[in-house]
Structures are given as structure tokens and as C-alpha cells.
Design a protein around this motif. Structure first.
Motif, mmCIF file in Angstrom:
data_model
loop_
_atom_site.group_PDB
_atom_site.id
_atom_site.type_symbol
_atom_site.label_atom_id
_atom_site.label_comp_id
_atom_site.label_asym_id
_atom_site.label_seq_id
_atom_site.Cartn_x
_atom_site.Cartn_y
_atom_site.Cartn_z
ATOM 1 N N ILE A 652 58.789 10.557 38.351
ATOM 2 C CA ILE A 652 57.886 11.064 39.040
ATOM 3 C C ILE A 652 57.029 10.073 39.512
ATOM 4 O O ILE A 652 56.266 9.779 40.541
ATOM 5 N N GLU A 653 56.823 9.438 38.465
ATOM 6 C CA GLU A 653 55.046 8.989 38.411
ATOM 7 C C GLU A 653 55.398 7.417 39.279
ATOM 8 O O GLU A 653 55.036 6.798 40.257
ATOM 9 N N LEU A 655 57.972 7.506 41.457
ATOM 10 C CA LEU A 655 57.773 8.091 43.111
ATOM 11 C C LEU A 655 56.636 7.744 43.442
ATOM 12 O O LEU A 655 55.869 7.839 45.009
ATOM 13 N N THR A 656 55.585 7.715 42.521
ATOM 14 C CA THR A 656 54.353 8.901 43.618
ATOM 15 C C THR A 656 53.039 7.045 43.489
ATOM 16 O O THR A 656 52.129 7.158 43.809
ATOM 17 N N ASP A 658 52.851 4.326 44.555
ATOM 18 C CA ASP A 658 52.184 3.940 45.603
ATOM 19 C C ASP A 658 51.281 4.619 46.846
ATOM 20 O O ASP A 658 50.331 4.279 46.802
ATOM 21 N N LYS A 659 51.441 5.904 45.935
ATOM 22 C CA LYS A 659 50.344 6.909 47.141
ATOM 23 C C LYS A 659 49.055 6.570 46.247
ATOM 24 O O LYS A 659 48.387 7.021 46.386
ATOM 25 N N GLU A 662 47.397 3.849 46.553
ATOM 26 C CA GLU A 662 46.842 4.751 48.772
ATOM 27 C C GLU A 662 45.243 5.181 48.673
ATOM 28 O O GLU A 662 44.674 4.806 49.137
ATOM 29 N N ARG A 663 45.216 5.627 47.380
ATOM 30 C CA ARG A 663 44.077 6.428 47.456
ATOM 31 C C ARG A 663 42.867 6.279 46.272
ATOM 32 O O ARG A 663 43.273 6.000 45.495
ATOM 33 N N LYS B 22 55.839 13.365 51.664
ATOM 34 C CA LYS B 22 56.418 12.544 50.898
ATOM 35 C C LYS B 22 57.001 13.912 49.804
ATOM 36 O O LYS B 22 55.783 14.425 48.446
ATOM 37 N N ILE B 53 65.760 13.802 42.726
ATOM 38 C CA ILE B 53 65.373 13.485 41.198
ATOM 39 C C ILE B 53 67.016 14.320 40.680
ATOM 40 O O ILE B 53 66.938 15.937 40.934
ATOM 41 N N LYS B 72 50.477 13.966 40.254
ATOM 42 C CA LYS B 72 50.510 11.988 40.959
ATOM 43 C C LYS B 72 50.432 12.222 42.197
ATOM 44 O O LYS B 72 50.470 10.917 43.099
ATOM 45 N N LEU B 74 52.097 13.607 44.977
ATOM 46 C CA LEU B 74 53.384 14.144 46.017
ATOM 47 C C LEU B 74 53.440 15.571 47.416
ATOM 48 O O LEU B 74 52.340 16.342 46.372
#
Lengths: 663, 158
Positions: A652-653, A655-656, A658-659, A662-663, B22, B53, B72, B74
């Protein structure tokens, strides 16, 4: 620190057409822990696998990611490859960039970005993989076959030929199944009984085959190599060991009932064998209708039996046996055509089904081989056959083609003509599907040599006029409407799953499709396996099959089962749950949710307090690794190897990542 | 109009991260993951916003995974398993259904848009359905826009 290698597959152009594989490999170089990336045309090919092994040595890699197809296809291949490279086989992850990326997206840029994400996920996971060791379990060298039709019989014979013990559990009083009801078989017109009964006798005489007829599987637990099965042996009220099938009892029984075997066209007694060639040739007492059981009257069968085999006090018996593999051969049932208003909602006696007709054709059947009208017993001369009743009808029946109706209708039209050359046969069809060895030729013959009239079109209505059945339909080839005054209408009803198929599927943990037909592990490459290791499929319980296909799948399933049994020990998947006893509070919420009864409580001495306390303990051989206990665990003491909390949170981490920036 | 330039030419690096939503999807490997594979096998097209996943069973999907995903940043989460009654492990998805019925309430209570969390049952035979589910979920999550709940919270607190 793990040293990860990422290998991106082109899969010819399957992936590379929509995903820029070179870009994926290039970007993957920047992922944490990734030390080497490359792309190759076919990763699963031998040179592809050699490349992985070579790069592992050259770059000192400790973890492998292959970005290619679905893990259901090649996870095993690459696990073995990883092992051959000298690493633990579980130090490998697959990134599915074909089925779930390149094949479903058109935009090359979007697909490439998604592929990068998918590889990122796999890389994040693989670094946290634990080394797992495959454990082994002993194998019970016996096969259970559920269903004693032609597929069960063939499977039993094949398994026994390989030297393993088998048990057939059959619900009816005799084995033989549907095939025993047929008169002749297409396209060779072999008499069904003549080719089936020798096999039934072989089953009965084999030392390695045990028959439990009039019995049902009630509960299945355990796993491949060690299935524990509870079988209910229904009370026959006749002692199988004493009876020799002389038939005195059923000749003298005064109760006459419609015979299920003869599709209710003939009669049977309350004590009966379903058909003369029954195996075992031991009758059962129909407890619902027996006079002695219901009214304490009669008792003739007991009086006349020379072997004192009748036992009214007999009770159902539940036995438990162990098996290494299970073959499911439960077959099919017929679609109920009474939902069709155009065919008279099942209320016209002279509108019958193929199976009724089959019994009429049979010279030892209820009509002695005469084709008659069930309404008055008079000879039927004009017979209309209607195909696709319930098949290929998404709205009211089954969406699929039942595959054999075209053939058995042709056969029945031919046999009708043979029984009575004066008779007329009309066949309404949508398409003729005669794909099989000598099948097309057979259908041609029925039309050309036997003069059956084939009409392409549907029947819109069957109704009665002056005591005769009128069949109104259209012939789309000539564009005319047709009315035929028929003596008899024979519907080729669809073959469908048995009503209790779902119950059995749940017992065996095997999936089934929207039509309740059991699902094979892979439609092409694992056609007789199921996703539950050790459970195999054969015959029409999987999809409608004719006899040759059924026999072929039965032999295939038995080879698969024997293959399992030829091992002394079997590996079990090490991706299962484990408990950290230091954290476990002993609440046992996990025990509640475990579908396999794999969790027990164990007393331990606490390391710190030196006091006794309970903790959860997982039996590795029973755990299937579903992970329900992980979620149920309140303190987070249970983890699932292969899918650990750390791994999934890591995914999960990643995947996020770059998100967040960004913020 | 279709852009036929190669990716290299367009230079991914300089491009800002995807503005599109996303979504993480937790799929059980027996039904939904296989259904997604089938969608691929039958070349059903759907939007690329969903990243999968793989889990052994939907019951493995701890509600905390969903929480973490949203925390996080999403924009949405999808949890999918076998149809109720068809679980490979016989009853796992019943647990899933119950767990997430409660969890959904928690999300509502906290004030996270309900559009961000989705559940579905997709069998291994339902490739078409998977494509439809993805299309629907993406549409709904897009209607909620980017997930700024937690990043805003951080700013407020910081």
C-alpha cells in the motif's frame, strides 16, 4: 538487505504491444532494493529462465520479480526457476502485467504507468518475503469416487488397474447411472447395456473396488492425501451379505409403484431392484410405500426370503473412511420442460422427453420396445422431435448448448424408423451440432437413408385438436408455417446440474459456475482438476458430455488421482498462518472464524510471568492459508506467510509513495 | 486522437503524477483475481486506475488495509471476493461482508466520503462483470475527486 532483480517479459507482443517494457525495466531500477532489471521476449521459455538464473549469480540477487502473465499461469514455473537459481522458492513474486494490464488497456502510456505500479507492488512485497520450507504429509492410498454412472465406473476400473483401492459411493440402489437407461448409443448403435454391464460386473468383481450403493457422502474434511469422508449408508432393509438376488421377494410384493428407472412408464414393487442387470443385485425396500413399515401389515418379503436377508429393523449407518483423492462423477439431471407454455406446461401426456423415449425404445423397457402414446398405449406412428428445449435459451432455460441432444435425437429418429419403417419422424432444430468422430455422417444418414424430416425452426405451440396433438412451428428454410398432427412429441431437454450440486461443491470446497456446473482448475490445461488439490472432475457434472468424452475424462481423472497416490508423501503449501505466542492473548477469536478447524488452544508457560496461559495453535496440515484468522485476531498475533501484514502494508505504501510526495 | 509517439519521446519523468484517481483493489485469488484474469483473457477494456493487490481470500483483507490505503492518499479502495456461498474456503467472504459492514459505518462516522470504498462479488467466470465493476467504481470515485481528507488533516494539525 534484499537485492531484487526485476525481469520484464514481452510475451511476444502480448505485453509489449501496449506496455513499453523497456521503460518499465528502466523505471524499476529506481525502486527500493532493486539492483538489476532487464526485459526479455519470453521469460517463461528456457532461455528466459536461464537468463534469470544467470543474472542471480552475476548480480548476487536474492529476490526475483517477474513481470509477465498471471500467477495462476506461471507462478509455479518461476518458483522452480528461483529455486534452481539457488534461492528459496518463495523469494519470488509475479507482477501480472498481461491479463490485468496490457490486455485490458489500449492507451500505451496509461498501460505503461499501470505496469510500473504493478511491478512496484511486487518489488515492495518480494523484499519482505520470508523463506518458507515446504513440508510433507503422508498419503492415504485410496480413492473415493462419488457417483456410480459410466464415468464413476470407468474411473474405478482405471484406478484399480493401477493397483489402488477405490470406493464408489452411489446414491441409487445400483450403479449404472443414466447410461443403463439408454437403449443404443450413437453413432455406432451399440446396445448401451451390452457395453455397460460388463464394466459393472468388472467393478463388482474387483478386489480393489468397494461399492457403497444406496449411500451418500455426508461430510468431507481434511485435505489432499488425507480426506476424511463420512458416508451415510441408507437402510436398505435387506442384508447385502445374505441376499443373493433370487428375486422371490419382489415377485411376491403386493405394492405396485411407478418405476423411476423407467421414467414412470413402467411399474416396480415396494421391494425392488431398479433394473434386471443391477449391480449389486440386491433389492431395497422403499420405506415410504412398504406396507409393513407403514402399517405393520404384509411382511411377505420377509416370510418368503429363503436367506432371511430381510431386516426391517436396519437403520442408516454413517461410516467414516480416509481417502487420498476424490473423483467427482455425479453426472447430470434433465431440465424440467414444464415451464414452457408452448409445449403445454408438461400437462400433455404425449409430450415426453428423450429419456422417456429411450426407455420405450429399450426392448426390456416398460413397453417392450414398442413406441406408444403414453396416454392410451396405442402405437405412435408420427413422432415430432424438438431440439434445444431448455438449452441455448438464456431467458428461460440454460444459456449453453447441451451438446448431445442433436446426436441422440438423430439416433432416436433412426431407431424409431427401425422399430417401425412406416413411422414418420420430424425433427425441429435450430442448428445441427454434430462435431465428433462420425457424428456428422450419422446425422446425414438419418436424413438420407432413414428419411427423417429435418425442419429448421422453432415450435411455437403444441395444442390438442380432436384428441390429437397439433405441433405448430415454422420451417425457416422454406419460410412456411407447418402444422403436424403428432402421436408423440419428444423434447430434447437440456442436461443440467443436479439440484444438490452446490451442497456437494461446498462440502468439497470446489467452485461451480452460474449454471451450478463444477468448475475445472483451468478450462484448457487442467480440465479434470479442481482448485482443491486432490479433487478431480469427470463426466457431466462439469459440463454436458457424451459417453466417449465422459469415459475419456474418467480415465484422465483416474490417472491424475493415481499420480497423486503414487507419491509416498505430498508437499503442502507453506503459505499458511502462524501465531506469535508472545502477542497472542488467548482470546481465540481466530478459532471461531477458521473454516477448517485448524486452530486449537494450547497451554504454555508465559516467558515473563512464568504463569500458565492459553494461546492459539495452528495445525499446519489443516490450515489452508485463507487468512480469516489474521483479520479476526485482535492483538495482531497471527500472520499469514506469503501475505503478511508487513508485506501488504508495504504494498500500500509503495503504491502511494509518489502520491505522498505530491502533496 | 491517438498519440502514437513512443513513451520515451513523451518523457514520463517530467510529466506530473497522474491527475486521475488511483484505486487499490484487494482481490481474492480464487474468484475475483481469476475473474480479472478472465477479463484480460477476453480482452475486456476498462480504465487503468485500479491496481490490484492479491490476497488468498477476501477475509484476509483486514479493514486496516483499507484504512491505510485511504490514509496514505489513495482515492478509493475496492474489496472483492467470491459470491457469498461460493467462497473457496467455504465461509471467508461471510466474514468479509460482516467486517466491512461495520467498517463502512466507521468511515461514514469519521466523515470519509462513502464513494471511496467499494465491495463487489466477482466470480472466476465473470470477466465481463469485473470490467463493469471497475468502470463503475472508477466513475464513482472520480465523482468524489482526489482524496485530500488526511492530507488536509495533517495541514490543519501541523
Amino acid at each position: 538487505m534484499a537485492r531484487i532483480g526485476v525481469f520484464v517479459c514481452h510475451c511476444g507482443t502480448n505485453i509489449s504491444a501496449t506496455v513499453d517494457v523497456k521503460k518499465v525495466a528502466e523505471i524499476a531500477k529506481g525502486f527500493p532494493g532493486v539492483k538489476f532489471t532487464t526485459d526479455y521476449r519470453y521469460m517463461c521459455s528456457e532461455p528466459g529462465q536461464d537468463l534469470i538464473q544467470k543474472m542471480v549469480k552475476e548480480h548476487n540477487l536474492t529476490r526475483i520479480v517477474v513481470a509477465a502473465c498471471s500467477p495462476s499461469l506461471h507462478e509455479k514455473t518461476f518458483r522452480t526457476c528461483t529455486q534452481n537459481a539457488g534461492l528459496n522458492p518463495y523469494f519470488f513474486e509475479m507482477a501480472n502485467i498481461r491479463e490485468q494490464c496490457s490486455w485490458v488497456h489500449d492507451d500505451r502510456e496509461e498501460a505503461t504507468l499501470k505496469a510500473i505500479d504493478i511491478v512496484k507492488l511486487a518489488a515492495a512485497k518480494v523484499g519482505k518475503n520470508n523463506p518458507l520450507q515446504t513440508t510433507f504429509i503422508p498419503v492415504e492410498k485410496r480413492v473415493l469416487i462419488i457417483g456410480g454412472g459410466i464415468s464413476g465406473i470407468q474411473a474405478a476400473i482405471d484406478v484399480a488397474f493401477n493397483g489402488f483401492e477405490t470406493v464408489i459411493v452411489e446414491r441409487e440402489p445400483s450403479i449404472g447411472g443414466r447410461m443403463a437407461m439408454f437403449d443404443k448409443t450413437f453413432p455406432t448403435l451399440d446396445c448401451a447395456a451390452c457395453i455397460l454391464t460388463p464394466k459393472m460386473v468388472e467393478v463388482n468383481q474387483s478386489d480393489l473396488i468397494k461399492l457403497y450403493t444406496y449411500s451418500e457422502v455426508e461430510e468431507v474434511s481434511g485435505y489432499v492425501g488425507n480426506f476424511k469422508v463420512k458416508i451415510r449408508r441408507k437402510a436398505r432393509l435387506v442384508d447385502e451379505n445374505k441376499c443373493n438376488g433370487c428375486g422371490t421377494c419382489w415377485q411376491r410384493c403386493p405394492v405396485r409403484l411407478p418405476s423411476e428407472f423407467d421414467m414412470n412408464l413402467g411399474k416396480r414393487k415396494a421391494i425392488y431392484v431398479p433394473f434386471p442387470q443391477a449391480v449389486p443385485n440386491v433389492p431395497v425396500i422403499d420405506q415410504e410405500h412398504c406396507l409393513y413399515i407403514n402399517k405393520k401389515k404384509c411382511g411377505i418379503c420377509k416370510k418368503v426370503c429363503p436367506f432371511e436377508a430381510i431386516d426391517y429393523e436396519q437403520k442408516d449407518e454413517v461410516i467414516e473412511e480416509k481417502f487420498g483423492a476424490i473423483i467427482v462423477a455425479t453426472g447430470f439431471t434433465m431440465f424440467d420442460h414444464s415451464i414452457y407454455g408452448e409445449y403445454g406446461y408438461g400437462k400433455y401426456k404425449n409430450v415426453t422427453t428423450g429419456l422417456h423415449f429411450e426407455r420405450m425404445l429399450n426392448s426390456s423397457g416398460p413397453t417392450g420396445g414398442k413406441i406408444v402414446r403414453p396416454s392410451d398405449g396405442k402405437e405412435a406412428k408420427k413422432v415430432v422431435f424438438i431440439q434445444c428445449v431448455g438449452s441455448r435459451d438464456e431467458a428461460r432455460g440454460m444459456p449453453y448448448c447441451s451438446r448431445l441432444c442433436c446426436m441422440y435425437t438423430a439416433k432416436q429418429a433412426l431407431l424409431l424408423k427401425e422399430h417401425n419403417p412406416e413411422a414418420e419422424a420430424y425433427v425441429f432444430y435450430i442448428d445441427i451440432r454434430a462435431a465428433g468422430k462420425n457424428y456428422e455422417e450419422f446425422v446425414e444418414r438419418v436424413q438420407d437413408e432413414y428419411g427423417a424430416t429435418y425442419l429448421r425452426g422453432r415450435v411455437s405451440k403444441i395444442f390438442q385438436r380432436n384428441g390429437r396433438l397439433m405441433v405448430r412451428g415454422c420451417d425457416t428454410l422454406s419460410g412456411t408455417q407447418i402444422e403436424i398432427d403428432a402421436d408423440l412429441v419428444v423434447l430434447a431437454t437440456a442436461l443440467i446440474a443436479r439440484p444438490d450440486a452446490i451442497k456437494l461443491a461446498q462440502m468439497l470446497h470446489i467452485p461451480y459456475d452460474q449454471n451450478r456446473l463444477f468448475t475445472e482448475a483451468h478450462p484448457k490445461l487442467a480440465p479434470v482438476e479442481t482448485v482443491t488439490t486432490g479433487v478431480f472432475l469427470t463426466g457431466a457434472c462439469q459440463s454436458p458430455k457424451d459417453i466417449p468424452d465422459t469415459v475419456a475424462t474418467a480415465s484422465a481423472a483416474s490417472v491424475k488421482a493415481c499420480g497423486l497416490l503414487s507419491h509416498e508423501k505430498l508437499p503442502i503449501d507453506p503459505q499458511i498462518a502462524r501465531v506469535d505466542v508472545e502477542i497472542c492473548s488467548g482470546c481465540l477469536a481466530c478459532q471461531e472464524v477458521c473454516p477448517f478447524g485448524a486452530i486449537e488452544k494450547e497451554e504454555i508457560v508465559d516467558r515473563v510471568t512464568q504463569q500458565k496461559r492459553w494461546v492459539a495453535k495452528i495445525a499446519p496440515s489443516l490450515c489452508n492459508g485463507c487468512g480469516a484468522c489474521n483479520t479476526a485476531c485482535r492483538p495482531g498475533a497471527i500472520d499469514l506467510d506469503g501475505f503478511t501484514e508487513e508485506q501488504i502494508f508495504g504494498q500500500i505504501e509503495s503504491l502511494t509513495a509518489d502520491k505522498g510526495d505530491e502533496r | 486522437m491517438k498519440d502514437n509517439r513512443s513513451i520515451k519521446e513523451r518523457d514520463l519523468g517530467s510529466k506530473p503524477a497522474r491527475e486521475k484517481v488511483k484505486i487499490a483493489a484487494f482481490l481474492c485469488k480464487w474468484c475475483s483475481y481469476a475473474g480479472a484474469d478472465l477479463a484480460g483473457g477476453s480482452r475486456k477494456k476498462y480504465p487503468p486506475n485500479v491496481i490490484v493487490i492479491r490476497t488468498p481470500c477476501s477475509a484476509r483483507t483486514n479493514p486496516l488495509f483499507v484504512w491505510k490505503s485511504l490514509e496514505k492518499g489513495l482515492d478509493g479502495v475496492l474489496v472483492s471476493g467470491c459470491h457469498p456461498g461460493e467462497c473457496h474456503y467455504s465461509e471467508g467472504n461471510y466474514h468479509t461482508r460482516r467486517n466491512f459492514a461495520v467498517f463502512r459505518k466507521l468511515l461514514e462516522y469519521i466523515g470519509i466520503e462513502p464513494e471511496r470504498f467499494h465491495m463487489s462479488w466477482v466470480s472466476a467466470a465473470e470477466g465481463d462483470k469485473w470490467a463493469e465493476v471497475v468502470k463503475d467504481v472508477v466513475k464513482v470515485v472520480e465523482s468524489a475527486g482526489p482524496n485530500t481528507y488526511f492530507s488536509k488533516k495533517k495541514e490543519d494539525n501541523g
